[in-house]
Design an enzyme around this catalytic site. Sequence first.
Site: not given
Length: 370
Positions: A186, A328-329
């Site tokens: 980003y 995360g997941r």
Amino acid sequence: MTQHLFQPIAVGPYTLTHRVAMAPLTRSRAGQPGDLPTALNAEYYRQRASAALIITEATQISRQGQGYAWTPGIYSDEQVQGWRQVSTQVHEAGGLIFMQLWHVGRVSHPSFQPDNALPVAPSALPVPGKTFIVDDDGNGVWGDVPVPRALETAEIVQIIEDYRRAARNALKAGMDGIEIHAGNGYLLDQFINSNSNQREDAYGGSVENRARLLLQVVEAVADEVGAERVGVRLTPMGRFMGMGDATPEATFGHIVSALNRWPLAYLHLVEPAVVGTVKDEHFDPRWDAIIGQLRTQWKGVLMVAGGYDPKTAEHALAANRADIIAFGRPFLANPDLPRRIREGLALNASDPSTFFGGDQRGYTDYPAHP
């Protein structure tokens, strides 16, 4: 054994009761119109308040900073009010929550931009990837990213001020701190990496110039909320959205040394186990040496993320690879993840078809362990 994962640690002005943090996870479920957090989002985060620290999904600092459908912002009064619901729920459940601030840069689409303009970037280069947009029927679909336009030098001042305003708004919304997203391909990462930055002004060329925007953003945000409430996320060796750097050891070594100027809450490094949402089988083998280098250079608390499970997380802490592990997941499908890890309980599997967009299914309906 998980003895290292369940030791307390000081992070800025806070004492975390353990070291299982919740990584930032984009879920594309902000309320419309206005990209507002809702009661559904507040319930999602409340369910996961047993994390040592929640880092919110990436949150755009401005309309220009948005690149995916239905992601939340922190630039309007209504968004601040929405996020206040979230922070209140997390705090009432005993949790801590930092907001991750985000400008996607070139990873966007005119449909998100003011006046349907082109996305902005350090340089006008093609983007090897897609973003999540809304089609004519109102459905979320993956769409091509156009070639962006290069930011004028004079425009960069406003972007820094957008970060400052977003940090101020995050604290108004009741957040305990800020994470500056400077990774994953980003805007700030685009300036850092030589693959995506071909500028010839004060923000391009040398390592010092390519790091300049990140350091100016850190300075502005730390000035606004206090450095001890600020974390920074980096992805050295990351390849998502065309990232890559000619001299990663020098580039990220310079950045980490420069970040030591501030008493930041933590540094967050993403290991190259995953690119986007898929496992990376071809990550650069220099990564392990680089994380060792940065671990030595960094004087504060180090958090790492990237495909960890309870066993590998415990091993990483035992080996002093890091101080905190961000999952995360596993947190998607296991709202009570810390308890499951501590007690050796089985983990729910996550459903990838519900990762982005939708309702409570695959979001707030994963059960805690009985």
